[in-house]
Design an enzyme around this catalytic site. Structure first.
Site: not given
Ligand code: T1G
Length: 697
Positions: A107, A127
């Site tokens: 976004e 999301e």
């Molecule tokens: N914020 C903070 N930390 C995050 C994170 C995030 N969005 N995504 C992953 N991490 C951390 C995770 O906890 C782990 O931490 C490390 O990164 C590696 O993750 C307004 C409100 C990005 C594809 O849903 O799908 O945006 O354990 O083991 O396999 O519309 O993480 O190392 O301390 O999964 O390489 C939308 C969720 C949020 C993405 C990476 N975004 N993340 O995968 O590593 S809602 C998501 C993932 C939003 C807006 C709305 C995956 C990844 P630690 P990992 P990976």
């Protein structure tokens, strides 16, 4: 250190580099850093353009999920504000996309005037997997650049799309070959030199005739897959608003949906599961950088259902396995079963012949322990009897190379006892797979008193490689999952004594969300397993009360599906549970014998007693230090026991009900049953007294 670096490059382009490891979650500090950078660039007459870039790993993984539920998550500048400031910037802002670009990250990029990307970047609006919808303009802008249907698919699936698949859409202005930053800077120069008008996606008009019919179709499709989750329908509403309303009106529909979903129990459950899965991989006293042992060759003892399933996990991950049986016939059968499972996958189009041959090529059968001499990890899945385990581990101690990890798949026996059958208890660990082992995601990693830290780190790493959700358990009877399920089953047994039927209890639990009620589950797993545990309990822990009816059932050989009847009847080759009048007659006679007048029991009471039994024992498991955190317990139930995902696990569910209410119910059960089990665990009463939740304890 700010999580956004600002520097002006030679060609008068300001570069804002996002730096909030691990994936540039758009936390409050980073949002402030981006706004500061935009303001500096706008105010500096020397700056002609802005490039916004992340790291090789991630442009941005979206909103910082670690802020969810905290005031920071919505604190200004919130993401909508950041995007509005970028869009209003009088100088061109170019998003340079590489690596992961997800959710709020996507976004953010959509709010920029231009976007350039390298191939292989992962673009997603995931999301929905957190029970949300894109809440910073994604539902309004994405349809304007890749089209309504492609955008809705991306939003409803939540799955990433490789950037090259979106080449040619209005999402990207250019694809960069080679270094992303250099390419982005060159693109910025071109934009300035050509005096290109700033493009705001919000100004693009969407023309989508007959939209009502399409969105009705989308709603009908969503009904078939959404289950208890409300997010899919809110996503559809928001995208439809992008088509049917002016941008600023559409944004309001999106925002209202986002705020409603953010406050929904279903989203809290999904976010809890997302964080819980990652938290479970961390062991408090084992540093993340603990050196691990190389696991290149695996040995499995036992070619039966468990041994074969365990073996397949490693073959699927490309790790060669030597599988041992003591009889040629059993070995041949085990090998043939594995091949047959792969052939079935191939018939379903899930596996190619080449992959099947490759996996079978990595499998070696043997009847000699000597073939384990090169194995780095050896897992036994032999008969669940301590004498058999002792023989196996004494043998392994003789043949396994120094440093080999020796794992037991035991589901109930004492891993410390097993470790002490060897001279190397530090190399012994429990790896409790759940049947069918090649399907169930859960792996309980049972840490013995002597288990070395690098063994724990290695097994957690191997678990990730074989795509298991590994949860560490201490040593106790039943570890975490089975120790809790025993009380769940015990309470269910008393419900029958008091007047419920197996079908009523199962239906109530399945309606509430359990994949399978306690009695259907017993018939599937085999009632004789619980019977053996109860017989042990009658000797070891006579104070624990059990309804005796289940024993009556087993005394008649009614073990369940494997004997054609248990709590229910089963027709040959059919797993359908059929209520059995004989069982109901047996129950009536049994209640008469006990002098119990059956009463009508509500579904609500059935659910409360069964689920709170899990909660109370789970709290005790936390008090005993068997589990490190409440979310570990929830991960076990979500991935190994068919607990409904939309309720997040027994511990989160108790928090959602409110621990004060849970305690009151438990006190009622204690009073009516006289069963001391229902004394609320001290941890729960402590949380109530301190106004805390179990999942934050
Ligand atoms: N914020 C903070 N930390 C995050 C994170 C995030 N969005 N995504 C992953 N991490 C951390 C995770 O906890 C782990 O931490 C490390 O990164 C590696 O993750 C307004 C409100 C990005 C594809 O849903 O799908 O945006 O354990 O083991 O396999 O519309 O993480 O190392 O301390 O999964 O390489 C939308 C969720 C949020 C993405 C990476 N975004 N993340 O995968 O590593 S809602 C998501 C993932 C939003 C807006 C709305 C995956 C990844 P630690 P990992 P990976």
């Amino acid at each position: 250190m700010s999580s956004a670096r600002y520097e002006v490059h030679g060609n008068n382009t300001a570069v804002i580099t996002m730096n909030n490891p691990p994936v540039n979650g758009l936390g409050h500090e980073l949002r402030c850093g981006i706004v500061d950078g935009i303001d500096r660039a706008a105010a500096d007459p020397a700056v002609k353009a802005v490039v916004l870039i992340g790291s090789d790993r991630a442009f941005s993984g979206g909103a910082d999920i670690r802020e969810f539920g905290s005031p920071k998550s919505f604190a200004e500048p919130n993401l909508l504000t950041v995007i509005r400031i970028i869009e209003a910037c009088p100088k061109p802002v170019i998003a340079a996309i590489g690596g992961v670009c997800m959710g709020g990250g996507t976004e953010l990029a959509l709010g920029c005037h231009f976007r350039v990307a390298v191939a292989g970047a992962q673009i997603a609006l995931p999301e929905i997997k957190l029970g949300l919808l894109p809440g910073a303009g994604g539902t309004q802008r994405m349809p304007r650049v890749i089209g309504v249907e492609a955008a809705l698919n991306m939003i409803l699936s939540g799955n990433p799309v490789p950037s090259e698949k979106l080449k040619g859409t209005a999402l990207f202005d250019e694809f960069i070959e080679g270094d992303l930053l250099a390419g982005a800077l060159a693109f910025a120069e071109k934009v300035v030199a050509d005096k290109r008008a700033l493009k705001r996606i919000r100004d693009i008009k969407i023309d989508y005739p007959n939209q009502e019919a399409y969105f009705q179709f989308a709603r009908n499709m969503a009904k078939g897959v959404a289950g208890p989750f409300p997010a899919p329908f809110k996503c559809i509403d928001a995208v439809q608003a992008a088509v049917s309303k002016p941008f600023d009106e559409g944004i309001k529909v999106e925002r209202a949906g986002f705020i409603e979903l953010m406050g929904s129990p279903e989203s809290r459950a999904l976010r809890h599961a997302f964080m819980g899965e990652r938290a479970a991989s961390k062991i408090p006293d084992v540093p993340g950088d603990t050196p691990t042992r190389k696991i290149a060759r695996v040995g499995v003892i036992g070619a039966g259902t468990m041994g074969g399933g365990i073996t397949m996990n490693f073959l699927n991950a490309g790790i060669p396995v030597t599988m041992l049986e003591m009889k040629q016939e059993a070995l041949d059968k085990g090998m043939a079963t594995i091949r047959k499972n792969y052939e079935n996958s191939m018939k379903k189009g899930k596996l190619t012949q080449e992959k099947l041959d490759q996996r079978m090529g990595m499998l070696k059968g043997t009847m000699s322990y000597d073939d384990f001499k090169d194995a780095d990890l050896i897992i036994e899945a032999v008969f669940e009897e301590i004498g058999v385990k002792e023989a196996v581990f004494r043998k392994l101690d003789e043949v396994a190379k120094p440093g080999a990890i020796l794992a037991s798949n035991t589901s109930t026996l004492d891993v410390n006892k097993i470790a002490n059958f060897t001279k190397r208890p530090q190399d012994v660990v429990g790896m409790h797979f759940f049947s069918p082992a090649n399907v169930m995601k859960l792996l309980e990693v049972v840490r013995g008193a002597a288990t070395a830290k690098d063994v724990m780190a290695t097994v957690m790493q191997v678990a990730k490689k074989i795509r298991k959700t590994a949860v560490v358990s201490g040593v106790c009877d039943g570890f975490i999952g089975n120790r809790m399920i025993e009380h769940y089953g015990r309470v269910a047994g008393f419900l029958l004594e008091e007047g419920a039927t197996p079908a009523q209890v199962d239906k109530a639990m399945e309606k509430w969300g359990m994949a399978m009620g306690p009695f259907r589950m017993g018939d599937l797993a085999g009632n004789d397993i619980g019977w053996a545990i109860r017989k042990r309990r009658y000797v070891e822990k006579p104070s624990i009360r059990y309804a005796k009816f289940a024993d009556r059932l087993c005394e008649k050989g009614r073990y369940g599906q494997k004997t054609g009847k248990g709590w229910y009847l089963y027709q040959a080759g059919n797993r359908k549970a059929i209520a059995d009048p004989e069982v109901e007659k047996m129950l009536e006679d049994y209640r008469k014998e006990l002098g119990i007048t059956p009463r009508k029991i509500s579904d609500a009471e059935i659910v409360a007693r069964c689920i709170y039994a899990l909660v109370n024992e789970g709290a005790r498991i936390l008090e005993d230090g068997i589990a490190s955190r409440a979310s570990d317990i929830d991960m076990i139930y979500l991935t190994g026991y068919g607990f409904p995902l939309h309720r997040g696990g027994p511990m989160l569910y108790a928090d959602e009900v409110g621990l004060y209410n849970v305690v009151r119910s438990m006190q009622e059960f204690a009073a009516s049953s006289g069963d001391s089990f229902w004394e609320p665990a001290p941890l729960i009463t402590k949380c109530v007294a301190e106004g805390k939740s179990l999942t934050s304890a």
